[in-house]
Scaffold this motif. Structure first.
Motif, PDB file in Angstrom:
ATOM      1  N   SER A  58     -12.493 -36.432 -24.003  1.00 46.37           N
ATOM      2  CA  SER A  58     -13.610 -37.286 -24.420  1.00 46.37           C
ATOM      3  C   SER A  58     -14.089 -38.138 -23.253  1.00 46.37           C
ATOM      4  O   SER A  58     -13.382 -38.330 -22.271  1.00 46.37           O
ATOM      5  CB  SER A  58     -13.183 -38.192 -25.584  1.00 46.37           C
ATOM      6  OG  SER A  58     -12.125 -39.055 -25.186  1.00 46.37           O
ATOM      7  N   ASN A  59     -15.303 -38.655 -23.396  1.00 46.97           N
ATOM      8  CA  ASN A  59     -15.865 -39.493 -22.338  1.00 46.97           C
ATOM      9  C   ASN A  59     -16.633 -40.651 -22.951  1.00 46.97           C
ATOM     10  O   ASN A  59     -17.089 -40.590 -24.095  1.00 46.97           O
ATOM     11  CB  ASN A  59     -16.790 -38.682 -21.431  1.00 46.97           C
ATOM     12  CG  ASN A  59     -16.914 -39.275 -20.040  1.00 46.97           C
ATOM     13  OD1 ASN A  59     -16.329 -40.314 -19.727  1.00 46.97           O
ATOM     14  ND2 ASN A  59     -17.677 -38.622 -19.179  1.00 46.97           N
ATOM     15  N   SER A  60     -16.764 -41.706 -22.180  1.00 46.30           N
ATOM     16  CA  SER A  60     -17.440 -42.904 -22.649  1.00 46.30           C
ATOM     17  C   SER A  60     -18.950 -42.677 -22.747  1.00 46.30           C
ATOM     18  O   SER A  60     -19.541 -42.057 -21.855  1.00 46.30           O
ATOM     19  CB  SER A  60     -17.158 -44.058 -21.682  1.00 46.30           C
ATOM     20  OG  SER A  60     -17.929 -45.193 -22.019  1.00 46.30           O
ATOM     21  N   PRO A  61     -19.592 -43.183 -23.793  1.00 47.42           N
ATOM     22  CA  PRO A  61     -21.053 -43.068 -23.880  1.00 47.42           C
ATOM     23  C   PRO A  61     -21.769 -43.976 -22.888  1.00 47.42           C
ATOM     24  O   PRO A  61     -22.952 -43.787 -22.620  1.00 47.42           O
ATOM     25  CB  PRO A  61     -21.350 -43.485 -25.324  1.00 47.42           C
ATOM     26  CG  PRO A  61     -20.199 -44.351 -25.709  1.00 47.42           C
ATOM     27  CD  PRO A  61     -19.005 -43.803 -24.995  1.00 47.42           C
ATOM     28  N   SER A  62     -21.053 -44.957 -22.326  1.00 47.97           N
ATOM     29  CA  SER A  62     -21.635 -45.866 -21.339  1.00 47.97           C
ATOM     30  C   SER A  62     -20.761 -45.894 -20.100  1.00 47.97           C
ATOM     31  O   SER A  62     -19.531 -45.908 -20.204  1.00 47.97           O
ATOM     32  CB  SER A  62     -21.739 -47.285 -21.910  1.00 47.97           C
ATOM     33  OG  SER A  62     -22.090 -48.222 -20.902  1.00 47.97           O
ATOM     34  N   PHE A  63     -21.388 -45.906 -18.912  1.00 48.57           N
ATOM     35  CA  PHE A  63     -20.647 -45.988 -17.657  1.00 48.57           C
ATOM     36  C   PHE A  63     -20.657 -47.410 -17.094  1.00 48.57           C
ATOM     37  O   PHE A  63     -20.183 -47.630 -15.986  1.00 48.57           O
ATOM     38  CB  PHE A  63     -21.227 -45.014 -16.628  1.00 48.57           C
ATOM     39  CG  PHE A  63     -20.822 -43.579 -16.861  1.00 48.57           C
ATOM     40  CD1 PHE A  63     -20.179 -43.178 -18.022  1.00 48.57           C
ATOM     41  CD2 PHE A  63     -21.090 -42.617 -15.906  1.00 48.57           C
ATOM     42  CE1 PHE A  63     -19.811 -41.858 -18.243  1.00 48.57           C
ATOM     43  CE2 PHE A  63     -20.720 -41.293 -16.099  1.00 48.57           C
ATOM     44  CZ  PHE A  63     -20.080 -40.906 -17.279  1.00 48.57           C
TER      45      PHE A  63
END
Length: 249
Positions: A58-63
């Motif tokens: 999974s990855n963050s929707p915001s960087f």
């Protein structure tokens, strides 16, 4: 083997699921789209129950620095807690080459915090560190665009096909826990400005690539060897030229 893939509906996760299914495993994609939310905990215990292995791509929707840190620490903390309750035997996570060398970079700091939670959890684990994906080349170029020019630093860059990253993750999932990391990178090493100069030409893109050593990459200035493995990495087989011809990317 029953393998739960967190982020299993995304770019890498969907490939991991397909590869594991092709090998005869029961691969279960999990994401908010399937009713599993690692931030709120919704559906998490039920999804983890009975899984031999949990894979997290999974990855963050915001960087944004604080947002990405909150995402990885919260999501990973909740996931590991559910795995302990279910007595899961192996946790596999996808991370990024260079996290330990640049803890001042927001995204790297967040991934490093995620890795530390995993390492200290007591759950057997494997970390797969990958370089940047070919699939994000257009996005990187667009983010670096200033008018009609693309500003890129001349630092080492060794991108890889997402398919090969997924294969490395799938292989880790069916193998014994490393309780450490494995690194994977593309077969070719470039200077970033040279890579994008050639890539834009291949795309038929008229923007000029300008070398700027202080040009930011996802908000941070990169130095050697931040974006490439130092030694001991496994290398993929697919070159960017071959990938571009196959994918039309």
């Amino acid at each position: 083997m029953r393998i739960l893939v967190i982020g299993g509906t995304g770019l890498i996760g969907s490939k991991v699921v397909a590869m594991l299914e092709a090998q005869g495993h029961e691969a279960v994609p999990a994401s908010p789209k399937t009713g599993v939310n690692t931030i709120t905990g919704e559906g998490l215990d039920a999804a983890v129950a009975g899984a031999d292995v949990v894979v997290d791509v999974s990855n963050s929707p915001s960087f944004e620095d604080e947002a990405v840190l909150a995402f990885f620490t919260t999501s990973t903390g909740n996931l590991l807690a559910a795995e302990k309750r279910a007595d899961t035997g192996h946790h596999v996570a996808l991370s990024v080459v260079g996290t330990e060398r640049r803890p001042d970079v927001g995204y790297f700091r967040a991934k490093l915090a995620q890795e530390r939670l995993i390492e200290e959890s007591g759950v057997p684990f494997s970390l797969v560190h990958a370089t940047q994906f070919f699939e994000f080349a257009h996005q990187i170029a667009d983010a670096a665009t200033d008018g009609g020019t693309v500003r890129m630093p001349s630092v080492l860059f060794q991108p890889i096909a997402g398919e090969e990253v997924a294969r490395a993750v799938a292989d880790a999932a069916v193998g014994a826990p490393l309780n450490g990391r494995a690194e994977i990178a593309g077969p070719e090493r470039f200077r970033m400005d040279e890579f994008f100069r050639a890539a834009l030409a291949a795309w038929g893109d008229a923007r000029e690539v300008v070398t700027d050593q202080d040009a930011p990459y996802y908000g941070s200035v990169m130095r050697e060897p931040d974006l490439v493995p130092v030694d001991g990495a496994s290398l993929g087989d697919v070159t960017y030229t071959a990938w571009l011809a196959e994918s039309g990317g």
